[in-house]
Design a protein around this motif. Structure first.
Motif, PDB file in Angstrom:
ATOM      1  N   VAL A  39      40.718  40.999  39.554  1.00 16.78           N
ATOM      2  CA  VAL A  39      41.810  40.262  38.925  1.00 16.78           C
ATOM      3  C   VAL A  39      42.158  39.052  39.776  1.00 16.78           C
TER       4      VAL A  39
ATOM      5  N   ALA B 246      44.729  36.796  40.967  1.00 15.99           N
ATOM      6  CA  ALA B 246      46.178  36.983  41.057  1.00 15.99           C
ATOM      7  C   ALA B 246      46.913  35.767  41.595  1.00 15.99           C
ATOM      8  N   GLY B 247      46.388  34.595  41.406  1.00  9.52           N
ATOM      9  CA  GLY B 247      47.086  33.412  41.875  1.00  9.52           C
ATOM     10  C   GLY B 247      46.174  32.197  41.852  1.00  9.52           C
TER      11      GLY B 247
ATOM     12  N   ASN C 126      50.286  31.427  41.821  1.00  8.80           N
ATOM     13  CA  ASN C 126      51.409  31.407  40.880  1.00  8.80           C
ATOM     14  C   ASN C 126      52.521  30.545  41.471  1.00  8.80           C
TER      15      ASN C 126
ATOM     16  N   ALA D   8      47.816  36.747  45.852  1.00 10.34           N
ATOM     17  CA  ALA D   8      47.449  38.163  45.929  1.00 10.34           C
ATOM     18  C   ALA D   8      48.125  38.881  47.090  1.00 10.34           C
TER      19      ALA D   8
ATOM     20  N   ALA E  52      49.413  47.600  35.265  1.00  9.38           N
ATOM     21  CA  ALA E  52      48.718  46.478  34.646  1.00  9.38           C
ATOM     22  C   ALA E  52      49.063  46.437  33.163  1.00  9.38           C
TER      23      ALA E  52
ATOM     24  N   ASN F 252      42.338  34.696  46.389  1.00 13.22           N
ATOM     25  CA  ASN F 252      43.460  35.103  45.531  1.00 13.22           C
ATOM     26  C   ASN F 252      43.039  36.176  44.534  1.00 13.22           C
TER      27      ASN F 252
ATOM     28  N   LEU G  17      42.481  40.394  43.559  1.00 14.60           N
ATOM     29  CA  LEU G  17      42.794  41.803  43.773  1.00 14.60           C
ATOM     30  C   LEU G  17      41.666  42.654  43.209  1.00 14.60           C
TER      31      LEU G  17
ATOM     32  N   TYR H 280      44.529  37.363  30.011  1.00 15.00           N
ATOM     33  CA  TYR H 280      45.653  37.300  30.936  1.00 15.00           C
ATOM     34  C   TYR H 280      46.339  38.663  30.989  1.00 15.00           C
TER      35      TYR H 280
ATOM     36  N   ILE I 229      50.448  41.921  36.472  1.00 12.94           N
ATOM     37  CA  ILE I 229      50.337  42.922  37.526  1.00 12.94           C
ATOM     38  C   ILE I 229      51.693  43.013  38.218  1.00 12.94           C
ATOM     39  N   ARG I 230      52.303  44.183  38.172  1.00 13.77           N
ATOM     40  CA  ARG I 230      53.612  44.390  38.784  1.00 13.77           C
ATOM     41  C   ARG I 230      53.567  45.630  39.673  1.00 13.77           C
TER      42      ARG I 230
END
Length: 224
Positions: free
Chosen positions: A19, A21-22, A24, A92, A103, A179, A181, A194, A197-198
């Protein structure tokens, strides 16, 4: 970005999803005083200004000084765990190996499917005089009261392309320079989609399986 597998120090293979992850960009920080609630607005993936609407572009420039460019995706997150300000860049490194995440994505669209593919029906017999009922559901109504098809009856229809959340997935690797994951297991959606991810709601930072907690307690007692 796809799927692959990695090896740990013991040589065990782990299937992972890659993934991006940036980066962002923090576009806006909402507060109780100004907006009535706390939230952080993030923007992902740069976009040309001429491909954005003027109101959205003006919003980005208002909260992002320094001639900020447009973004393709904007999402707002409440209860953000990190203190940030407009203009910050997040990646990330918000996560660490061993953390658990949720996810959120949109599943692959399968189009119109029958009851066998959509609801895992067994279908009809293949022999003994069964003609044309191999992948059908059978009777769906009644002769007497109410004489209609019941609400919620499982029937053919659209399958997939719905929002789903995969919970408690483990972060295997964090590659800061890229960046990226590497997350154990599968994530809803197709390659190139898209996703959000939290931090895991049920397994926050510092959570460990029961067996590991027991071993840690035993080690502490031995030290004492």
């Amino acid at each position: 970005m796809g799927q692959t597998r990695v090896y740990d120090a013991k040589g065990i293979i782990t299937p992972v999803t890659i993934v991006l992850a940036g980066p962002n960009r923090v576009l806006q920080c909402k507060t109780d005083e100004s907006d009535g609630y706390k939230a952080v607005q993030l923007g992902f993936n740069d976009q040309k200004d001429q491909r954005m609407t003027k109101p959205l572009l003006g919003h980005i420039r208002k909260f992002s000084p320094g001639g900020a460019v447009g973004v393709k995706r904007i999402r707002e997150f409440r209860n953000f765990s990190k203190e940030v300000k407009p203009g910050d860049v997040l990646g990330a490194t918000l996560f660490a190996p061993g953390d658990y995440i949720d996810a959120i994505g949109v599943t692959k669209g399968r189009g119109f499917e029958g009851v066998v593919a959509r609801h895992s029906f067994a279908g009809g017999d293949s022999t003994h005089g069964a003609k044309g009922w191999h992948r059908r559901s059978g009777a769906i109504g009644q002769r007497l009261f109410p004489g209609t098809v019941m609400r919620g009856m499982k029937m053919p229809g659209h399958l997939g392309q719905v929002r789903r959340t995969a919970q408690n997935l483990e972060v295997v690797q964090v590659r800061e320079t890229e960046n990226v994951l590497l997350i154990r297991g599968a994530i809803p959606g197709a390659n190139g989609d898209y996703v959000v991810i939290r931090e895991a709601k049920k397994r926050p930072k510092g959570w460990r399986p029961h067996a590991e907690r027991v071993e840690a307690k035993k080690a502490e007692t031995k030290k004492k």
